[in-house]
Scaffold this motif. Structure first.
Motif, PDB file in Angstrom:
ATOM      1  N   GLY A   1       2.817   1.855 -11.540  1.00 37.43           N
ATOM      2  CA  GLY A   1       1.657   1.021 -11.237  1.00 37.43           C
ATOM      3  C   GLY A   1       1.421   0.081 -12.401  1.00 37.43           C
ATOM      4  N   ALA A   2       0.196   0.055 -12.924  1.00 37.99           N
ATOM      5  CA  ALA A   2      -0.125  -0.799 -14.074  1.00 37.99           C
ATOM      6  C   ALA A   2       0.060  -0.076 -15.397  1.00 37.99           C
TER       7      ALA A   2
ATOM      8  N   VAL B   1       4.626  -6.231  -8.211  1.00 44.32           N
ATOM      9  CA  VAL B   1       3.278  -6.502  -8.715  1.00 44.32           C
ATOM     10  C   VAL B   1       2.551  -7.368  -7.703  1.00 44.32           C
ATOM     11  N   ALA B   2       1.300  -7.017  -7.409  1.00 43.67           N
ATOM     12  CA  ALA B   2       0.432  -7.833  -6.555  1.00 43.67           C
ATOM     13  C   ALA B   2       1.109  -8.207  -5.234  1.00 43.67           C
ATOM     14  N   GLY B   3       1.807  -7.258  -4.654  1.00 40.99           N
ATOM     15  CA  GLY B   3       2.420  -7.484  -3.355  1.00 40.99           C
ATOM     16  C   GLY B   3       3.723  -8.250  -3.384  1.00 40.99           C
TER      17      GLY B   3
ATOM     18  N   ALA C   1      12.429  -2.925   0.559  1.00 44.00           N
ATOM     19  CA  ALA C   1      12.167  -1.484   0.509  1.00 44.00           C
ATOM     20  C   ALA C   1      11.350  -1.063  -0.714  1.00 44.00           C
ATOM     21  N   PHE C   2      11.227  -1.947  -1.699  1.00 44.43           N
ATOM     22  CA  PHE C   2      10.497  -1.586  -2.927  1.00 44.43           C
ATOM     23  C   PHE C   2       9.093  -2.179  -2.856  1.00 44.43           C
ATOM     24  N   THR C   3       8.147  -1.391  -2.394  1.00 41.95           N
ATOM     25  CA  THR C   3       6.790  -1.886  -2.149  1.00 41.95           C
ATOM     26  C   THR C   3       5.724  -1.112  -2.921  1.00 41.95           C
TER      27      THR C   3
ATOM     28  N   ASP D   1      -0.669 -10.192 -13.067  1.00 41.79           N
ATOM     29  CA  ASP D   1      -0.190  -9.905 -11.711  1.00 41.79           C
ATOM     30  C   ASP D   1       1.044 -10.708 -11.345  1.00 41.79           C
ATOM     31  N   THR D   2       1.818 -11.131 -12.360  1.00 40.78           N
ATOM     32  CA  THR D   2       3.063 -11.855 -12.125  1.00 40.78           C
ATOM     33  C   THR D   2       4.248 -10.914 -12.351  1.00 40.78           C
ATOM     34  N   PRO D   3       5.211 -10.836 -11.441  1.00 35.49           N
ATOM     35  CA  PRO D   3       6.357  -9.920 -11.599  1.00 35.49           C
ATOM     36  C   PRO D   3       7.379 -10.471 -12.594  1.00 35.49           C
TER      37      PRO D   3
END
Length: 530
Positions: free
Chosen positions: A324-325, A237-239, A261-263, A198-200
């Motif tokens: 997504g994932a 990732v993960a918010g 804007a990228f959510t 969950d790390t970007p």
């Protein structure tokens, strides 16, 4: 510091890529943590010592040797770190501290200095070091190694040292801070994977080979425009959202409106640009402005409300790596393209659109379409094999870039300066100009690439024989030599007296056959502004 200094010295005098790799691999095996981690941070450009600036280093050396001697020596050597390391005198009073300094000691000390403490601390270290160690320290502090080692090469050496995949190293790299203790522990089999799912993190980009005198079958390849912005990767990732440059630098803070804007969870590849303004400096209503407009925002950690309003950023999307994932990198380009179009439909149209495909029945038609494109934001054409996976790095036969033909102008050499590295003994950086309607020669650009070694030597002889004035390291020359300059585009510029600035200027030819009076005019260049 001694081992690191020896590594830098050896890398400078080693030309072979494989030999450079072996030097770094051997160093990583022989050096303990955290020194080897800090060495990797230096080699990859990830070390920042904010308290040490070039001006501070010049001030320190000019307190100890004659400033004129330093200036002349720097002009001859062509490198500040090398000049200072050789000129630095032995201390009159032996330093209070003695013994060897480790690389981690140097980083710990210099990395936590206030501006007031920096001069004394740096001088004390230079007093304790040998010339080679001083050179390594100063190169490290100024962040400009110029030793023929790219960040990619250093990471490749790390991968080879511990039998890892370079793609795995690249993917983990930007999720870990120097000195990378967790990365080394994982590489040795002594620790867990150092970044969580969950790390970007950054994923290496897929790159293209130049299309050189070739043709491709458009049944096998798709064509789309190559836009003139900066390549970016968007990760959510993960918010949390991050924007990465092609080099893997985190540029999120420079473009907060895009990040906000990228959510939607996923990873996208695209070209970051700014929109055309009300004066029409864009391809169309809401279209992309020239790279010159984007440049005003690059490198800013804080972006003002005025700049956000005047130069709003958006991303023209090229590809999708994760939905997504779900990892899509092994899928064919045609499938990824369909998934990208669906994904883009969930994003704000104000900030994101998809790069349009070029419809052409055959390659000859595509040649004509490309030749007719002279838009401020178009750099050329991309050709992507329809069945290609998204593969890190450059793989022959998958993606090609077909840049538009450059513009050219005949300009007059006005000033010259010594180069750096192996060019430090030659006047190899040239400022050139064009004529105004009043017969004045105004600078329009500066170039140092595009010439062979023999041509550089010829130009160096011209500079030395035709110098009319000196301004520090810069020589003014007789305005008699014409250079044909190739450039990608030209834009208005308030920073230059001529009012124009070239993008990617390089020397195409030395025009000894053309008198300077027949060189091009500033007015002629203005007609090429896009």
């Amino acid at each position: 510091m001694q081992a690191f200094a020896q590594l830098l010295d050896s890398l400078i005098y080693t030309r072979s890529r494989n030999a450079k790799l072996k030097l770094i691999v051997d160093y990583l095996h022989a050096t303990p943590d955290p020194d080897r981690g800090w060495a990797m941070a230096v080699l990859t450009g990830d070390l920042d010592l904010p308290g040490i600036k070039p001006a501070l280093i010049r001030a320190l050396i000019e307190e100890r040797v004659d400033p004129v001697l330093f200036a002349m020596s720097r002009d001859y050597v062509g490198d500040t770190a090398e000049t200072v390391s050789l000129l630095w005198p032995d201390p009159v009073v032996p330093p209070r501290e003695s013994g060897p300094l480790s690389l981690s000691e140097v980083v710990d000390r210099l990395g936590n200095l206030s501006r007031a403490d920096a001069p004394g601390a740096l001088a004390a270290m230079l007093d304790r070091l040998t010339a080679n160690e001083r050179f390594a320290l100063l190169k490290m502090a100024m962040g400009a190694l110029r030793i023929g080692v790219s960040a990619r090469l250093a990471k490749t050496a790390l991968a080879q040292a511990f039998a890892l995949e370079i793609e795995a190293v690249e993917e983990l790299w930007h999720g870990i801070d120097p000195p990378y203790a967790a990365l080394f522990a994982w590489a040795k089999g002594e620790g867990a994977l150092p970044t969580a799912a969950d790390t970007p993190v950054f994923r290496p980009f897929m790159l293209a080979h130049p299309l050189e005198d070739g043709r491709v079958d458009l049944a096998e390849y798709a064509a789309e425009w190559k836009w003139d912005g900066i390549r970016v990767q968007l990760v959510h990732v993960a918010g949390e959202t991050r924007l990465y440059s092609r080099a893997g630098d985190d540029i999120t803070r420079s473009f907060p409106e895009v990040a906000r804007a990228f959510t939607v969870p996923g990873v996208l590849d695209g070209e970051l640009m700014v929109k055309g303004d009300a004066q029409g400096h864009g391809t169309e209503e809401g279209g992309a402005a020239s790279f010159n407009a984007l440049q005003q925002r690059l490198g800013r950690k804080v972006v003002s409300a005025k700049m956000l309003a005047e130069a709003p950023a958006f991303v023209r999307l090229y590809d999708i790596l994760f939905d997504g994932a779900e990892d899509l990198r092994d899928r064919a380009w045609t499938e990824r393209r369909a998934r990208l179009e669906d994904f883009a439909g969930t994003l704000p149209a104000e900030r994101f659109d998809v790069s349009a495909l070029i419809v052409a029945p055959d390659f000859t038609t595509l040649e004509g379409i490309r030749a007719g494109a002279r838009d401020a934001a178009i750099e050329g054409v991309m050709l992507k094999r329809r069945d290609s996976a998204y593969v890190a790095g450059r793989r022959v036969g998958l993606w090609y870039k077909w840049k538009r033909d450059p513009l050219t102008a005949d300009c007059v050499m006005m000033y010259a300066q010594r180069g750096n590295g192996r060019r430090s003994s030659f006047y190899s950086d040239y400022t050139f100009g064009c004529w105004t309607d009043d017969g004045e020669l105004l600078p329009v650009g500066k170039a140092y690439s595009g010439i062979t070694d023999e041509e550089m030597k010829m130009l160096d002889r011209f500079v030395r024989a035709h110098t009319t004035a000196r301004f520090g390291p810069v020589r003014e020359v007789e305005k008699t030599l014409v250079l044909e300059i190739a450039f990608d585009s030209i834009h208005e510029s308030k920073r230059h007296k001529s009012g124009v600035a070239m993008r990617f200027p390089r020397i195409a030819r030395i025009r000894t056959d053309k008198p300077a009076s027949e060189a091009d005019t500033v007015a002629g260049l203005r007609r090429l502004v896009t």
